[in-house]
Design an enzyme around this catalytic site. Structure first.
Site, PDB file in Angstrom:
ATOM      1  N   THR A   9      10.964-107.315-123.776  1.00  0.00           N
ATOM      2  CA  THR A   9      10.612-107.765-125.126  1.00  0.00           C
ATOM      3  C   THR A   9      10.860-109.259-125.257  1.00  0.00           C
ATOM      4  OG1 THR A   9      11.079-107.510-127.504  1.00  0.00           O
ATOM      5  CG2 THR A   9      12.941-107.228-126.022  1.00  0.00           C
ATOM      6  N   ASN A  11      11.502-110.240-128.414  1.00  0.00           N
ATOM      7  CA  ASN A  11      12.106-110.233-129.751  1.00  0.00           C
ATOM      8  C   ASN A  11      13.596-109.851-129.642  1.00  0.00           C
ATOM      9  OD1 ASN A  11      12.963-109.597-132.332  1.00  0.00           O
ATOM     10  ND2 ASN A  11      10.931-108.861-132.962  1.00  0.00           N
ATOM     11  N   GLU A  38      -0.220-105.986-123.914  1.00  0.00           N
ATOM     12  CA  GLU A  38      -0.349-105.285-125.204  1.00  0.00           C
ATOM     13  C   GLU A  38      -1.818-105.084-125.507  1.00  0.00           C
ATOM     14  OE1 GLU A  38       1.653-106.228-128.838  1.00  0.00           O
ATOM     15  OE2 GLU A  38       3.589-106.349-127.840  1.00  0.00           O
ATOM     16  N   ASP A  67       7.286-100.792-129.554  1.00  0.00           N
ATOM     17  CA  ASP A  67       6.263-101.360-130.416  1.00  0.00           C
ATOM     18  C   ASP A  67       6.502-100.844-131.823  1.00  0.00           C
ATOM     19  OD1 ASP A  67       4.020-103.189-129.795  1.00  0.00           O
ATOM     20  OD2 ASP A  67       2.994-101.802-131.141  1.00  0.00           O
TER      21      ASP A  67
HETATM   22  P1  ITT Z   1       7.757-107.684-128.441  1.00  0.00           P
HETATM   23  O1  ITT Z   1       6.340-107.148-128.484  1.00  0.00           O
HETATM   24  O2  ITT Z   1       7.940-108.807-127.482  1.00  0.00           O
HETATM   25  O3  ITT Z   1       8.775-106.584-128.248  1.00  0.00           O
HETATM   26  P2  ITT Z   1       7.207-108.387-131.204  1.00  0.00           P
HETATM   27  O4  ITT Z   1       8.041-108.951-132.314  1.00  0.00           O
HETATM   28  O5  ITT Z   1       5.893-109.072-130.914  1.00  0.00           O
HETATM   29  O6  ITT Z   1       8.108-108.307-129.892  1.00  0.00           O
HETATM   30  P3  ITT Z   1       5.791-105.990-131.992  1.00  0.00           P
HETATM   31  O7  ITT Z   1       4.525-106.368-131.326  1.00  0.00           O
HETATM   32  O8  ITT Z   1       6.281-104.582-131.869  1.00  0.00           O
HETATM   33  O9  ITT Z   1       7.004-106.879-131.499  1.00  0.00           O
HETATM   34  O10 ITT Z   1       5.671-106.400-133.523  1.00  0.00           O
HETATM   35  C1  ITT Z   1       6.426-105.804-134.475  1.00  0.00           C
HETATM   36  C2  ITT Z   1       6.472-106.683-135.709  1.00  0.00           C
HETATM   37  O11 ITT Z   1       6.673-105.834-136.860  1.00  0.00           O
HETATM   38  C3  ITT Z   1       7.660-107.632-135.691  1.00  0.00           C
HETATM   39  O12 ITT Z   1       7.363-108.864-135.094  1.00  0.00           O
HETATM   40  C4  ITT Z   1       8.002-107.748-137.179  1.00  0.00           C
HETATM   41  O13 ITT Z   1       7.168-108.715-137.789  1.00  0.00           O
HETATM   42  C5  ITT Z   1       7.636-106.376-137.712  1.00  0.00           C
HETATM   43  N1  ITT Z   1       8.823-105.507-137.650  1.00  0.00           N
HETATM   44  C6  ITT Z   1       9.059-104.486-136.771  1.00  0.00           C
HETATM   45  N2  ITT Z   1      10.266-103.948-136.967  1.00  0.00           N
HETATM   46  C7  ITT Z   1      10.808-104.642-137.984  1.00  0.00           C
HETATM   47  C8  ITT Z   1      12.043-104.569-138.640  1.00  0.00           C
HETATM   48  O14 ITT Z   1      12.995-103.719-138.267  1.00  0.00           O
HETATM   49  N3  ITT Z   1      12.275-105.426-139.626  1.00  0.00           N
HETATM   50  C9  ITT Z   1      11.359-106.327-140.003  1.00  0.00           C
HETATM   51  N4  ITT Z   1      10.158-106.472-139.441  1.00  0.00           N
HETATM   52  C10 ITT Z   1       9.886-105.631-138.427  1.00  0.00           C
END
Ligand code: ITT
Length: 197
Positions: A9, A11, A38, A67
């Site tokens: 990830t 994030n 992705e 995701d």
């Molecule tokens: P990776 O794919 O690298 O893991 P990413 O942030 O791009 O990281 P996603 O594609 O799964 O991850 O996007 C999920 C998005 O949804 C994330 O960036 C947030 O904007 C939102 N999100 C998901 N879970 C959340 C949470 O617990 N609190 C707040 N926003 C959330």
């Protein structure tokens, strides 16, 4: 003995929350930023499975991806799988603007964790939390849409909660607890694969 799992990830907030849950199961995470693929899809499950397989191919070791997304009822599920992009572009204020004057503020967060034990064996753990979009931005904890999401039965946004409280309700907390339970009973699946390589 602590089990260390790879988590692909970019994030780090996801990692913090996932570790908070998994540490209680004796599992620690090692973050790697392999460029997982992705695909564009309306299904988080499909995206996660594909990403887990591609991450496994890059490292040839058991690995997890997650995701997630925010699905808003009045916007027919938008931003859903596009949450990351929408957060970066229109942000919290953009979402509040789209919902200006809208009475139905129901929304849900979903998380899909996919564990690739090898290219063919991919296990999926899902979690969701129902709630509402607040009328204003509140709190500075967490990340992403946390300051505008109030889980059902609560009066605070995720942005006003500490990590313990957020993960007790959250989609991510639920999905990773499922993974923790599964690994408690299936530790050997991950270890055997690891040793064989
Ligand atoms: P990776 O794919 O690298 O893991 P990413 O942030 O791009 O990281 P996603 O594609 O799964 O991850 O996007 C999920 C998005 O949804 C994330 O960036 C947030 O904007 C939102 N999100 C998901 N879970 C959340 C949470 O617990 N609190 C707040 N926003 C959330």
């Amino acid at each position: 003995m602590t089990l260390e799992l790879l988590f692909a990830t970019n994030n780090l907030n996801k990692v913090r929350e996932a570790e908070f849950v998994l540490n209680k199961f004796g599992i620690s995470l090692k973050t790697i930023t392999v460029s997982k693929i992705e695909i564009q899809s309306n299904s988080l499950r499909e995206i996660a499975i594909y990403a887990a397989r591609s991450a496994y191919r890059a490292v040839r070791r058991p690995i997890i991806v997650e995701d997630s997304g925010l699905f808003i009822d009045a916007l027919n599920g938008f931003p859903g799988p596009y949450s990351s992009y929408v957060y970066k572009t229109i942000g919290l204020n953009g979402i509040l603007k789209l919902l200006d004057g809208v009475l139905n503020r129901k929304a849900r967060f979903e998380a899909v964790v996919a564990l690739a034990v090898n290219e063919n064996d991919i296990y999926v753990f899902e979690g969701y939390v129902e709630g509402y979009i607040s009328s204003e931005i509140k709190g500075s904890s967490g990340f992403g849409f946390d300051p505008i999401f109030i889980p059902i039965g609560c009066s605070e946004t995720f942005g006003e909660m500490d990590i313990a409280k957020k993960t007790s309700y959250s989609h991510r907390g639920r999905a990773f607890r499922e993974l923790g339970i599964w690994l408690t009973n299936n530790r050997d699946k991950v270890l055997i694969q690891d040793k064989a390589l």
